[in-house]
Design a protein around this motif. Structure first.
Motif, PDB file in Angstrom:
ATOM      1  N   HIS A  15       0.623  -1.238   0.111  1.00 21.40           N
ATOM      2  CA  HIS A  15      -0.035   0.053   0.025  1.00 21.40           C
ATOM      3  C   HIS A  15       0.956   1.218  -0.218  1.00 21.40           C
ATOM      4  O   HIS A  15       0.343   2.275  -0.273  1.00 21.40           O
ATOM      5  CB  HIS A  15      -1.013  -0.058   1.102  1.00 21.40           C
ATOM      6  N   CYS A 139     -12.251  -5.630   1.053  1.00 20.52           N
ATOM      7  CA  CYS A 139     -11.209  -4.757   1.229  1.00 20.52           C
ATOM      8  C   CYS A 139     -11.442  -3.248   1.332  1.00 20.52           C
ATOM      9  O   CYS A 139     -12.038  -2.569   0.650  1.00 20.52           O
ATOM     10  CB  CYS A 139     -10.118  -4.683  -0.136  1.00 20.52           C
ATOM     11  N   ASN A 295      -7.251  -6.776   7.135  1.00 21.69           N
ATOM     12  CA  ASN A 295      -8.004  -7.257   5.860  1.00 21.69           C
ATOM     13  C   ASN A 295      -8.608  -8.600   6.241  1.00 21.69           C
ATOM     14  O   ASN A 295      -9.766  -8.703   5.618  1.00 21.69           O
ATOM     15  CB  ASN A 295      -7.022  -7.457   4.785  1.00 21.69           C
ATOM     16  N   HIS A 577      -0.419  -8.771  -4.431  1.00 22.42           N
ATOM     17  CA  HIS A 577      -1.488  -9.652  -4.794  1.00 22.42           C
ATOM     18  C   HIS A 577      -1.038 -10.534  -5.997  1.00 22.42           C
ATOM     19  O   HIS A 577      -0.057 -11.311  -5.776  1.00 22.42           O
ATOM     20  CB  HIS A 577      -2.776  -8.922  -5.378  1.00 22.42           C
TER      21      HIS A 577
HETATM   22 MO   LIG Z   1      -7.039  -5.084  -0.727  1.00 23.71          MO
END
Ligand SMILES: [Mo]
Ligand SMILES: Nc1nc2c(c(=O)[nH]1)N[C@H]1C(S)=C(S)[C@@H](COP(=O)(O)OP(=O)(O)OC[C@H]3O[C@@H](n4cnc5c(=O)[nH]c(N)nc54)[C@H](O)[C@@H]3O)O[C@H]1N2
Ligand SMILES: Nc1nc2c(c(=O)[nH]1)N[C@H]1C(S)=C(S)[C@@H](COP(=O)(O)OP(=O)(O)OC[C@H]3O[C@@H](n4cnc5c(=O)[nH]c(N)nc54)[C@H](O)[C@@H]3O)O[C@H]1N2
Ligand code: SF4
Length: 690
Positions: A15, A139, A295, A577
């Protein structure tokens, strides 16, 4: 040769947010350094940041637009000019709009990476489609929207002030920097003496440093939180003054949680009752204390209740909107999100969005993938025929891969913008080559609710014909929507965001960061922004909204004889991811899809560390390699997620189904509030590959 240093912020590898300095010469970025003068204080850099540079120069990167010439997924393409590619996209989206209405076109985004997310929503609104499809079902929407309904804001952990205790719940910020919850700031707090409680089925690096570690069974977080509430209420450890003045429904909550004694809950959550009691006492007696919720608690159909229970915990212990607690972060002076995305263009959007038909929670503003696919595959509640996807690889990242493939094959038209020809891009009609981090001026963390934005100025030119997504969207906007909302130069979009600050983009870059005002206990002036003006432990409009009034626990996945283990996952510390498996420096750190299991469990099933094994759920099986980890619960498998094999080439489809966790996740019973599938705590079994 000229050499220069550019101060910026890392992004797109997690992030993001770490302040960094790029060393640049005529040939491009030579090195990345941590920036000692940045906003997070101590300089820090992780291995991923080096991958960020390698990815820019990767030979397999997309560098010009391509148009499909073979069947979908066959990997036959021809090169196209931007003009032709954009013309083809505009023509098809327009055709669908004319025939089926604007709402038959969906605009899809993965994890927001920068300003492009909000420009996409603007394009959708101006185009007339209420259907922006995003991964918010798993999310942030669960935490944010539940926060809005319960206390009127999204309560984020405040790592900038001292907390006596941080309760880290299904969150691993040292690997993820979750939305600006900087791992480095957390480590600073711990170094300064903050005590840590960790709730995680895997004993992570942080869990090893915890005062108390609660190895919860995946998917049972709501139940564990209810048991902690039970202790806090029965032992009267709550903040009586706050509770009596600022909460609604305390008596009802108190009666409700009587059922969830630590003793009765312990076998279900897999945590000893005395550990539950001690964690509740430690959190409740600390002033202030923050819940850093991650999350993991969002990725079950029971997420609304898990988030509700945790907000109740923050509230009754008097930790809402206090320094070092869970705060409402105020935005810096930038354009209001609703204005920037032109939200007013579709006034009845909440009723028009696909998911409204399924009775989801009010204020959920993006379409959950489960309902997008229903609209595509079954035309319920109405057909969706075309999609524009940016920054996303849904074949790997949406639960139920086979269903995603079915939907993609059924679309009349699909355009994808990416930096690599991913498994999803392979099925597109048009693929656009995106520029990426360091290659254009961008703003980070806008609209994420953490109270700051970061400058990410251009350092180098993009390769070939790559364009930034915001430029692509600006050009599509000019073709498809009233041109007065778009610019000759897409960079004016950045200035539009910054306008209320009085800064232009270059001035913003000089500052690096813009923060909102730091102000606490804002409820003292005007109360909480809920119907009762208080924190709604009991939701006052529950009946009207079709929501449970008190946090409950719905069993969503229980071990069975056939599937005796519980499957969960976590973010790989070296990848974002499904992204970047093609970047060698990252691949060296994390070369294969490893599933973490306890050595005792592995032995029981005849699996040695490093062996390939089948992971099977009721949906099917994938193969990942076993990795022993004595800190994983014996009844749990922590699988790798997002895996495909770029080295195998597009002709073989990169073997994208083989190790892909989402090939075996299920989406047939999504949660009512957010349309969320069960991703944490799926009944499963394992066996060796012969
Ligand atoms: Mo996410
Ligand atoms: N089983 C399981 N599923 C999950 C999760 C989980 O924990 N478990 N996590 C969920 C979460 S939290 C999220 S946010 C989603 C994420 O889902 P996605 O956002 O779909 O995830 P990525 O695989 O990172 O896909 C991003 C794509 O953007 C491309 N890309 C990178 N930079 C750029 C750029 O600058 N421009 C463009 N156009 N493309 C770019 C990458 O190459 C990649 O293909 O996945 C969700 N899915
Ligand atoms: N390196 C890296 N960083 C990322 C990302 C990435 O893909 N890679 N993705 C970004 C995105 S979009 C997001 S949303 C954030 C997410 O950031 P985090 O919230 O930190 O997310 P996760 O790593 O998914 O999960 C955190 C922890 O939850 C644990 N866990 C697994 N199942 C359960 C459960 O059922 N209950 C509990 N209590 N814990 C459980 C995992 O073991 C893990 O340690 O990270 C962002 N940053
Ligand atoms: S932790 Fe994340 S933001 Fe910081 S340097 Fe590493 S990849 Fe970049």
């Amino acid at each position: 040769m000229t050499l220069r240093l550019l101060k910026t912020h890392c992004g797109r590898m997690d992030h993001g947010g770490c302040p960094i300095m790029l060393e640049i010469d005529d040939s491009g970025i030579r090195r990345v350094h941590p920036d000692p003068g940045g906003w997070t204080g101590k300089p820090y850099l992780c291995a991923k940041a080096f991958g960020a540079v390698e990815k820019l120069n990767h030979p397999a990167r997309l560098t010009y637009p391509i148009i499909r010439t073979g069947k979908r997924g066959e990997n036959r393409w021809r090169r196209a000019s931007w003009d032709e590619a954009l013309g083809l996209i505009a023509e098809n989206l327009d055709r669908v709009r004319e025939k089926h209405g604007a709402r038959a076109v969906a605009f899809c985004q993965g994890m927001p990476k920068g300003l492009e997310h909000f420009v996409l929503i603007r394009l959708a609104n101006l185009f007339g489609s209420p259907n922006v499809v995003a991964v918010q079902d798993v999310c942030h929407a669960p935490r944010e929207v539940t926060g809005l309904h319960t206390c009127g804001f999204y309560p984020v952990a405040d790592f900038r002030h001292h907390s006596e205790v941080i309760l880290l719940w299904g969150s691993n910020p040292v690997a993820t920097n979750e939305e600006g919850l900087m791992g480095t700031l957390l480590l600073d707090r711990l170094a300064a003496g903050t005590k840590l409680i960790v709730v995680d089925p895997m004993k992570t690096r942080l869990a090893k440093r915890a005062e108390l570690y609660l190895p919860v069974k995946p998917g049972r977080d709501a139940l564990l939180a209810l048991a902690m509430l039970n202790v806090i209420v029965s032992e009267r450890l709550y903040d009586e003054e706050f509770v009596s003045r600022w909460t609604h429904g305390f008596e009802e909550l108190a009666t409700h949680v009587e059922k969830f004694s630590p003793h009765s809950v312990a076998p279900l959550v897999g945590v000893d009752s005395d550990l539950i009691e001690n964690a509740a006492r430690l959190y409740a007696s600390a002033k202030p204390a923050a819940v850093a919720w991650g999350n993991a608690i969002e990725q079950t159909p029971n997420n609304f209740n898990a988030c509700r229970a945790l907000i109740c915990l923050m509230a009754i212990c008097g930790n809402l909107d206090v320094p070092g607690g869970n705060v409402e972060a105020l935005d810096p002076p930038v354009a209001r999100l609703g204005d920037f995305v032109k939200a007013k263009k579709i006034p009845d959007k909440p009723r028009q969005m696909v998911h409204a038909h399924f009775g989801t929670i009010p204020r959920l503003m993006t379409v959950p993938p489960a309902f997008f696919r229903k609209a595509v595959c079954e035309e319920i509640p109405y057909p969706i025929k075309a999609a524009y996807m940016q920054c996303t690889n849904p074949l790997l990242t949406w639960a139920d891969g086979p269903r995603t493939l079915e939907a993609i094959m059924k679309l009349d038209f699909l355009a994808v913008s990416d930096i690599y020809l991913t498994p999803t891009a392979l099925y597109a009609d048009v693929v656009l080559p995106a520029a990426t981090q360091f290659e254009f001026n961008d703003i980070g963390h806008y609209g994420l609710g953490h109270g700051f934005i970061l400058a990410r100025p251009r350092a180098v030119d993009p390769p070939g014909e790559c364009w930034p997504d915001i430029k692509i969207l600006n050009e599509l906007g000019r073709r498809l929507t009233p041109s007065e909302y778009w610019y000759d130069d897409h960079e004016a979009l950045l200035d539009e965001v910054l306008k209320p600050s009085g800064l232009d983009y270059n001035e913003f870059v000089q500052k690096g960061i813009l923060r909102g005002e730091e102000k606490f206990r804002k409820y003292l002036d005007k109360g909480f922004r809920t119907p009762t003006g208080k924190v709604e432990l009991l939701l006052s409009r529950a009946d009207e909204l079709g929501l449970p009034a008190l946090p409950v626990y719905d069993d969503v996945g229980t071990e069975t004889e056939a599937f005796p283990l519980l499957l969960t996952c976590r973010k790989d510390p070296f990848y974002l991811h499904s992204s970047y498996r093609w970047v060698e420096v990252l691949r060296k750190h994390s070369p294969e899809p490893f599933a973490f299991i306890n050595p005792e469990t592995a032995k029981k099933y005849g699996i040695s560390s490093g062996d390939p094994m089948y992971i099977e759920t009721a949906k099917g099986s994938v193969v990942q390699k076993a990795r022993y980890h004595s800190g994983v619960r014996e009844d749990v498998v922590v699988a790798a997620y997002g895996w495909w094999f770029p080295e195998d080439g597009p002709e073989k489809g990169y073997r994208w189904t083989e190790a892909n966790l989402n090939w075996i996740t299920d989406c047939s019973r999504p949660g009512k509030e957010f349309g969320t599938p069960l991703l944490r705590g799926i009944p499963c079994r394992i066996r060796p590959v012969d």
